[in-house]
Write a protein that holds these residues in place. Structure first.
Motif, short mmCIF file in Angstrom:
data_model
loop_
_atom_site.label_atom_id
_atom_site.label_comp_id
_atom_site.label_asym_id
_atom_site.label_seq_id
_atom_site.Cartn_x
_atom_site.Cartn_y
_atom_site.Cartn_z
N ARG A 1 3.57 1.79 2.79
CA ARG A 1 2.97 1.92 1.81
C ARG A 1 2.34 3.45 1.66
N HIS A 2 1.79 3.81 2.67
CA HIS A 2 1.04 5.10 2.86
C HIS A 2 1.72 6.43 3.43
N THR B 1 -17.16 2.52 0.23
CA THR B 1 -16.56 1.38 1.28
C THR B 1 -17.57 0.87 1.67
N GLY C 1 -10.23 7.16 8.98
CA GLY C 1 -9.65 5.80 9.04
C GLY C 1 -9.60 5.09 10.31
N SER D 1 -5.85 9.40 8.35
CA SER D 1 -5.53 9.13 7.13
C SER D 1 -7.08 9.28 6.47
N ARG D 2 -7.06 8.60 5.28
CA ARG D 2 -8.58 8.66 4.64
C ARG D 2 -8.98 7.29 4.56
N PRO E 1 -10.72 5.45 2.52
CA PRO E 1 -10.38 4.83 1.08
C PRO E 1 -9.07 4.33 0.84
N ARG E 2 -8.10 4.95 1.49
CA ARG E 2 -6.78 4.74 1.30
C ARG E 2 -6.40 3.36 2.10
N VAL E 3 -6.69 3.36 3.37
CA VAL E 3 -6.38 2.27 4.12
C VAL E 3 -7.37 0.97 4.15
N SER F 1 -8.31 -1.45 2.34
CA SER F 1 -7.72 -2.96 1.72
C SER F 1 -7.04 -3.00 2.80
N ASP F 2 -6.02 -2.36 3.49
CA ASP F 2 -5.16 -2.83 4.64
C ASP F 2 -5.97 -3.19 5.73
#
Length: 350
Positions: free
Chosen positions: A52-53, A276, A308, A327-328, A330-332, A334-335
Protein backbone atom coordinates in the motif's frame (compact mmCIF):
# COMPACT_ATOMS: atom_id res chain seq x y z
CA UNK A 1 6.76 -6.59 -4.05
CA UNK A 2 9.67 -6.04 -1.64
CA UNK A 3 11.51 -9.20 -0.73
CA UNK A 4 11.09 -10.66 2.74
CA UNK A 5 13.71 -12.03 5.10
CA UNK A 6 12.37 -14.04 7.98
CA UNK A 7 14.93 -14.76 10.68
CA UNK A 8 14.32 -17.66 13.06
CA UNK A 9 15.60 -17.93 16.58
CA UNK A 10 17.94 -20.71 15.59
CA UNK A 11 19.59 -18.48 13.02
CA UNK A 12 21.43 -16.55 15.72
CA UNK A 13 22.84 -19.82 17.02
CA UNK A 14 23.81 -20.98 13.53
CA UNK A 15 21.34 -23.86 13.68
CA UNK A 16 18.98 -22.79 10.91
CA UNK A 17 19.63 -21.37 7.45
CA UNK A 18 18.67 -17.83 6.51
CA UNK A 19 15.58 -17.91 4.29
CA UNK A 20 15.68 -15.35 1.48
CA UNK A 21 12.98 -15.71 -1.19
CA UNK A 22 14.42 -15.22 -4.68
CA UNK A 23 11.11 -14.63 -6.47
CA UNK A 24 9.02 -11.49 -6.44
CA UNK A 25 6.08 -13.37 -4.93
CA UNK A 26 5.33 -12.90 -1.23
CA UNK A 27 7.25 -15.27 1.01
CA UNK A 28 5.24 -18.16 2.38
CA UNK A 29 4.37 -17.60 6.02
CA UNK A 30 6.54 -19.71 8.33
CA UNK A 31 6.80 -19.93 12.10
CA UNK A 32 8.68 -16.93 13.47
CA UNK A 33 10.14 -19.10 16.17
CA UNK A 34 10.22 -22.89 16.57
CA UNK A 35 8.41 -22.56 19.91
CA UNK A 36 5.64 -20.24 18.70
CA UNK A 37 2.82 -20.69 16.19
CA UNK A 38 2.92 -19.19 12.74
CA UNK A 39 0.83 -16.03 12.43
CA UNK A 40 -0.03 -15.70 8.73
CA UNK A 41 -2.62 -13.03 9.51
CA UNK A 42 0.15 -10.79 10.87
CA UNK A 43 2.40 -11.47 7.88
CA UNK A 44 -0.46 -10.65 5.52
CA UNK A 45 -1.17 -7.36 7.31
CA UNK A 46 2.47 -6.34 7.05
CA UNK A 47 2.77 -7.34 3.40
CA UNK A 48 -0.40 -5.38 2.63
CA UNK A 49 1.10 -2.28 4.30
CA UNK A 50 4.31 -2.70 2.29
CA UNK A 51 2.32 -2.85 -0.97
CA UNK A 52 0.00 0.00 0.00
CA UNK A 53 2.73 2.46 0.95
CA UNK A 54 5.69 1.22 -1.09
CA UNK A 55 7.69 0.57 2.07
CA UNK A 56 11.29 -0.59 1.71
CA UNK A 57 11.27 -2.66 4.85
CA UNK A 58 9.58 -3.53 8.14
CA UNK A 59 10.66 -5.20 11.36
CA UNK A 60 7.89 -6.75 13.46
CA UNK A 61 8.61 -8.43 16.80
CA UNK A 62 6.30 -9.57 19.57
CA UNK A 63 6.95 -11.35 22.87
CA UNK A 64 4.17 -12.93 24.92
CA UNK A 65 5.44 -13.77 28.35
CA UNK A 66 8.69 -15.70 27.97
CA UNK A 67 8.12 -16.78 24.37
CA UNK A 68 8.55 -15.12 21.01
CA UNK A 69 5.09 -14.69 19.54
CA UNK A 70 6.27 -13.30 16.20
CA UNK A 71 9.50 -12.17 14.62
CA UNK A 72 9.73 -11.06 11.01
CA UNK A 73 12.04 -8.84 8.96
CA UNK A 74 10.89 -7.64 5.57
CA UNK A 75 12.74 -5.93 2.73
CA UNK A 76 15.88 -4.00 3.64
CA UNK A 77 15.37 -3.93 7.42
CA UNK A 78 17.13 -6.69 9.35
CA UNK A 79 17.96 -7.20 13.02
CA UNK A 80 21.06 -4.98 12.89
CA UNK A 81 19.75 -2.18 10.61
CA UNK A 82 20.21 1.20 12.37
CA UNK A 83 17.05 3.32 12.28
CA UNK A 84 16.17 6.77 13.56
CA UNK A 85 13.34 6.09 16.00
CA UNK A 86 12.21 9.72 16.58
CA UNK A 87 9.91 10.01 19.61
CA UNK A 88 10.41 6.37 20.52
CA UNK A 89 13.57 7.94 21.99
CA UNK A 90 11.54 9.47 24.81
CA UNK A 91 10.86 6.14 26.53
CA UNK A 92 14.57 5.31 26.56
CA UNK A 93 15.46 8.81 27.74
CA UNK A 94 13.10 8.13 30.63
CA UNK A 95 15.10 5.02 31.50
CA UNK A 96 18.32 7.05 31.70
CA UNK A 97 16.66 9.61 33.95
CA UNK A 98 15.17 6.92 36.18
CA UNK A 99 18.51 5.12 36.45
CA UNK A 100 19.93 8.29 38.00
CA UNK A 101 16.88 8.58 40.26
CA UNK A 102 17.49 5.01 41.41
CA UNK A 103 21.10 5.92 42.24
CA UNK A 104 19.94 8.87 44.33
CA UNK A 105 21.60 11.39 42.03
CA UNK A 106 18.25 12.93 41.05
CA UNK A 107 14.69 12.94 42.35
CA UNK A 108 11.56 13.27 40.27
CA UNK A 109 10.69 16.31 42.38
CA UNK A 110 14.12 17.92 41.92
CA UNK A 111 13.35 21.49 40.85
CA UNK A 112 15.18 23.77 38.45
CA UNK A 113 16.04 25.95 41.44
CA UNK A 114 17.66 23.02 43.24
CA UNK A 115 19.57 22.18 40.07
CA UNK A 116 20.86 25.76 39.90
CA UNK A 117 19.11 26.42 36.58
CA UNK A 118 16.50 28.97 37.69
CA UNK A 119 16.21 31.55 40.45
CA UNK A 120 12.96 33.12 41.54
CA UNK A 121 9.78 32.96 39.48
CA UNK A 122 7.60 30.22 38.03
CA UNK A 123 10.47 28.38 36.35
CA UNK A 124 12.20 27.82 39.67
CA UNK A 125 9.59 25.30 40.79
CA UNK A 126 9.50 23.23 37.60
CA UNK A 127 10.33 19.63 38.53
CA UNK A 128 12.17 16.87 36.72
CA UNK A 129 8.92 14.88 36.50
CA UNK A 130 7.20 17.82 34.79
CA UNK A 131 10.08 18.18 32.34
CA UNK A 132 9.85 14.49 31.43
CA UNK A 133 6.04 14.48 31.12
CA UNK A 134 5.58 17.66 29.03
CA UNK A 135 3.79 19.47 31.86
CA UNK A 136 6.56 21.99 32.64
CA UNK A 137 4.90 24.83 30.67
CA UNK A 138 8.16 25.43 28.80
CA UNK A 139 7.55 26.32 25.14
CA UNK A 140 6.36 23.57 22.78
CA UNK A 141 9.03 24.33 20.20
CA UNK A 142 8.87 22.24 17.04
CA UNK A 143 11.77 19.91 16.17
CA UNK A 144 13.28 22.11 13.44
CA UNK A 145 13.28 25.25 15.59
CA UNK A 146 14.49 23.23 18.57
CA UNK A 147 17.40 21.93 16.51
CA UNK A 148 18.32 25.49 15.62
CA UNK A 149 17.94 27.05 19.06
CA UNK A 150 18.57 24.22 21.54
CA UNK A 151 20.57 21.50 19.74
CA UNK A 152 22.13 20.15 22.94
CA UNK A 153 21.03 19.81 26.57
CA UNK A 154 23.57 22.45 27.56
CA UNK A 155 22.25 24.90 24.96
CA UNK A 156 18.71 24.47 26.28
CA UNK A 157 19.82 25.02 29.87
CA UNK A 158 21.79 28.14 28.97
CA UNK A 159 18.78 29.69 27.23
CA UNK A 160 16.26 28.66 29.87
CA UNK A 161 15.90 32.22 31.20
CA UNK A 162 14.88 33.48 27.75
CA UNK A 163 12.14 30.86 27.20
CA UNK A 164 8.57 32.14 27.34
CA UNK A 165 6.30 29.93 29.39
CA UNK A 166 2.90 28.86 28.06
CA UNK A 167 1.17 28.58 31.45
CA UNK A 168 1.75 27.50 34.99
CA UNK A 169 3.84 24.34 35.53
CA UNK A 170 1.64 21.31 36.04
CA UNK A 171 -1.47 22.91 34.53
CA UNK A 172 -0.70 22.46 30.81
CA UNK A 173 0.42 19.53 28.69
CA UNK A 174 2.34 20.33 25.49
CA UNK A 175 4.12 17.46 23.74
CA UNK A 176 7.55 18.63 22.56
CA UNK A 177 11.25 18.16 23.16
CA UNK A 178 12.69 21.28 24.78
CA UNK A 179 11.72 20.29 28.32
CA UNK A 180 13.48 16.95 27.89
CA UNK A 181 16.61 18.78 26.72
CA UNK A 182 16.61 20.64 30.02
CA UNK A 183 16.01 17.39 31.92
CA UNK A 184 18.93 15.83 30.08
CA UNK A 185 21.21 18.65 31.22
CA UNK A 186 20.13 18.00 34.80
CA UNK A 187 21.09 14.36 34.21
CA UNK A 188 24.47 15.37 32.76
CA UNK A 189 25.16 17.51 35.83
CA UNK A 190 24.10 14.77 38.23
CA UNK A 191 25.84 11.96 36.35
CA UNK A 192 29.05 13.82 35.56
CA UNK A 193 29.06 12.90 31.86
CA UNK A 194 27.45 13.81 28.56
CA UNK A 195 24.10 12.24 27.64
CA UNK A 196 25.43 9.52 25.33
CA UNK A 197 28.05 8.49 27.85
CA UNK A 198 25.37 8.22 30.54
CA UNK A 199 23.22 6.10 28.22
CA UNK A 200 26.09 3.76 27.42
CA UNK A 201 27.17 3.47 31.05
CA UNK A 202 23.74 3.05 32.63
CA UNK A 203 21.80 1.14 29.98
CA UNK A 204 23.45 0.27 26.67
CA UNK A 205 26.70 -1.38 27.73
CA UNK A 206 25.18 -3.50 30.54
CA UNK A 207 22.47 -4.61 28.10
CA UNK A 208 24.94 -5.41 25.32
CA UNK A 209 23.54 -2.97 22.77
CA UNK A 210 25.42 -2.34 19.52
CA UNK A 211 27.89 0.59 19.32
CA UNK A 212 25.58 2.16 16.73
CA UNK A 213 22.82 2.53 19.33
CA UNK A 214 23.24 6.11 20.46
CA UNK A 215 21.77 9.59 20.22
CA UNK A 216 22.75 11.28 16.97
CA UNK A 217 23.30 14.95 16.21
CA UNK A 218 19.67 15.81 15.36
CA UNK A 219 16.31 16.06 17.13
CA UNK A 220 17.66 16.14 20.67
CA UNK A 221 17.16 13.74 23.54
CA UNK A 222 13.42 13.49 22.85
CA UNK A 223 13.86 12.35 19.25
CA UNK A 224 17.45 11.57 18.31
CA UNK A 225 18.04 7.94 19.25
CA UNK A 226 19.38 5.60 16.57
CA UNK A 227 18.71 1.91 17.26
CA UNK A 228 18.47 -1.34 15.36
CA UNK A 229 15.48 -3.66 15.81
CA UNK A 230 17.70 -5.91 17.92
CA UNK A 231 18.77 -2.96 20.10
CA UNK A 232 15.24 -1.69 20.67
CA UNK A 233 13.90 -5.19 21.24
CA UNK A 234 16.38 -5.60 24.10
CA UNK A 235 15.37 -2.23 25.51
CA UNK A 236 11.66 -3.04 25.29
CA UNK A 237 12.17 -6.41 26.97
CA UNK A 238 14.22 -4.73 29.70
CA UNK A 239 11.16 -2.59 30.39
CA UNK A 240 8.76 -5.52 30.10
CA UNK A 241 10.85 -7.49 32.62
CA UNK A 242 11.09 -4.46 34.92
CA UNK A 243 14.85 -4.09 34.77
CA UNK A 244 16.03 -7.62 34.06
CA UNK A 245 18.19 -8.45 31.05
CA UNK A 246 17.51 -11.57 29.00
CA UNK A 247 20.09 -13.56 30.96
CA UNK A 248 18.48 -12.64 34.28
CA UNK A 249 20.97 -9.92 35.29
CA UNK A 250 19.36 -6.91 36.95
CA UNK A 251 20.20 -3.74 35.04
CA UNK A 252 17.65 -1.42 36.67
CA UNK A 253 15.68 -1.70 39.93
CA UNK A 254 12.10 -2.87 39.55
CA UNK A 255 10.61 -0.05 41.60
CA UNK A 256 11.37 2.64 39.01
CA UNK A 257 8.85 1.25 36.51
CA UNK A 258 5.64 1.92 38.47
CA UNK A 259 6.91 5.51 38.91
CA UNK A 260 7.40 5.84 35.15
CA UNK A 261 4.13 4.19 34.22
CA UNK A 262 1.71 6.60 35.88
CA UNK A 263 -0.27 9.36 34.24
CA UNK A 264 1.15 12.77 35.08
CA UNK A 265 -1.18 14.90 32.94
CA UNK A 266 -4.17 14.61 35.25
CA UNK A 267 -6.48 17.56 34.70
CA UNK A 268 -3.86 19.65 32.87
CA UNK A 269 -5.03 21.45 29.75
CA UNK A 270 -3.80 19.61 26.64
CA UNK A 271 -2.35 22.41 24.51
CA UNK A 272 -0.55 20.31 21.92
CA UNK A 273 -0.07 16.71 20.88
CA UNK A 274 0.20 14.70 17.63
CA UNK A 275 -3.03 13.73 15.89
CA UNK A 276 -2.08 10.08 16.31
CA UNK A 277 -2.07 10.62 20.10
CA UNK A 278 -5.69 11.78 20.32
CA UNK A 279 -6.83 8.49 21.87
CA UNK A 280 -4.03 8.35 24.45
CA UNK A 281 -5.28 8.46 28.03
CA UNK A 282 -2.29 10.12 29.64
CA UNK A 283 1.48 10.51 29.78
CA UNK A 284 4.09 9.25 32.22
CA UNK A 285 7.87 9.64 32.32
CA UNK A 286 8.76 9.53 28.63
CA UNK A 287 5.82 7.34 27.61
CA UNK A 288 2.18 7.46 26.56
CA UNK A 289 -0.57 5.76 28.56
CA UNK A 290 -2.78 3.98 26.03
CA UNK A 291 -4.95 2.75 28.90
CA UNK A 292 -5.25 4.04 32.44
CA UNK A 293 -6.49 2.42 35.63
CA UNK A 294 -8.49 4.20 38.32
CA UNK A 295 -5.35 4.65 40.46
CA UNK A 296 -3.52 6.45 37.63
CA UNK A 297 -1.32 3.51 36.67
CA UNK A 298 -1.00 2.69 32.99
CA UNK A 299 -1.34 -0.99 32.06
CA UNK A 300 -0.78 -0.29 28.35
CA UNK A 301 2.10 2.02 27.46
CA UNK A 302 3.89 3.04 24.28
CA UNK A 303 6.12 5.65 22.67
CA UNK A 304 5.40 5.96 18.93
CA UNK A 305 7.90 7.85 16.80
CA UNK A 306 7.19 10.15 13.85
CA UNK A 307 9.29 7.96 11.52
CA UNK A 308 7.11 4.90 12.16
CA UNK A 309 8.74 3.09 15.08
CA UNK A 310 6.07 1.85 17.48
CA UNK A 311 7.07 0.10 20.73
CA UNK A 312 4.14 -1.00 22.88
CA UNK A 313 3.80 -2.90 26.16
CA UNK A 314 0.57 -4.38 27.46
CA UNK A 315 1.33 -5.43 31.04
CA UNK A 316 -2.09 -6.97 31.55
CA UNK A 317 -1.29 -9.48 28.80
CA UNK A 318 2.50 -9.54 29.29
CA UNK A 319 2.67 -8.65 25.59
CA UNK A 320 5.50 -6.56 24.12
CA UNK A 321 5.26 -5.41 20.49
CA UNK A 322 7.86 -3.60 18.38
CA UNK A 323 7.19 -2.35 14.85
CA UNK A 324 9.90 -0.46 12.95
CA UNK A 325 9.93 1.09 9.48
CA UNK A 326 11.33 4.05 7.56
CA UNK A 327 8.19 6.08 6.94
CA UNK A 328 5.94 8.65 8.56
CA UNK A 329 3.78 7.50 11.44
CA UNK A 330 0.52 9.03 10.13
CA UNK A 331 0.91 7.01 6.92
CA UNK A 332 1.22 3.67 8.68
CA UNK A 333 -0.73 4.32 11.88
CA UNK A 334 -3.85 2.46 10.76
CA UNK A 335 -1.71 -0.44 9.52
CA UNK A 336 0.12 -0.62 12.85
CA UNK A 337 -3.21 -0.65 14.67
CA UNK A 338 -4.30 -3.60 12.53
CA UNK A 339 -1.02 -5.49 13.12
CA UNK A 340 -1.22 -4.77 16.85
CA UNK A 341 -4.81 -5.99 16.98
CA UNK A 342 -3.82 -9.22 15.20
CA UNK A 343 -0.98 -9.80 17.67
CA UNK A 344 -3.28 -9.13 20.63
CA UNK A 345 -5.76 -11.67 19.27
CA UNK A 346 -2.95 -14.18 18.87
CA UNK A 347 -1.78 -13.58 22.43
CA UNK A 348 -5.34 -14.06 23.64
CA UNK A 349 -5.55 -17.37 21.78
CA UNK A 350 -7.79 -16.07 18.98
Amino acid sequence: MPSRRLFLTGLAAGLLPLIIPVSAAPAQAMPADPLSPDLPQVTEQIQAAIRRHGLNGVAAIAHHGNRVLYRGYFGDIGPATPLEVASASKWIAGLVIMALVAQGRLRLDTSLAEAGLAGEGPKAGITLAQLMSHTSALPATGPVMQQRRYPTPRAAARKLADMDMIGQPGTVFAYAGVSMQVAAFMAEQAGGADWNSLFRRLIADPLGLSPACRWGDKWGVAGGLVASPDDYERLLLLIARQGLAGDGRRILPADIFPMMERDRIGTADRRGQPETAAAMKGYGIGLWCEAQAADGSCPVISSPGAFGTYPRLDRSRDLAILLMVRSRLPRVASDWRAVTAALVRAADGG
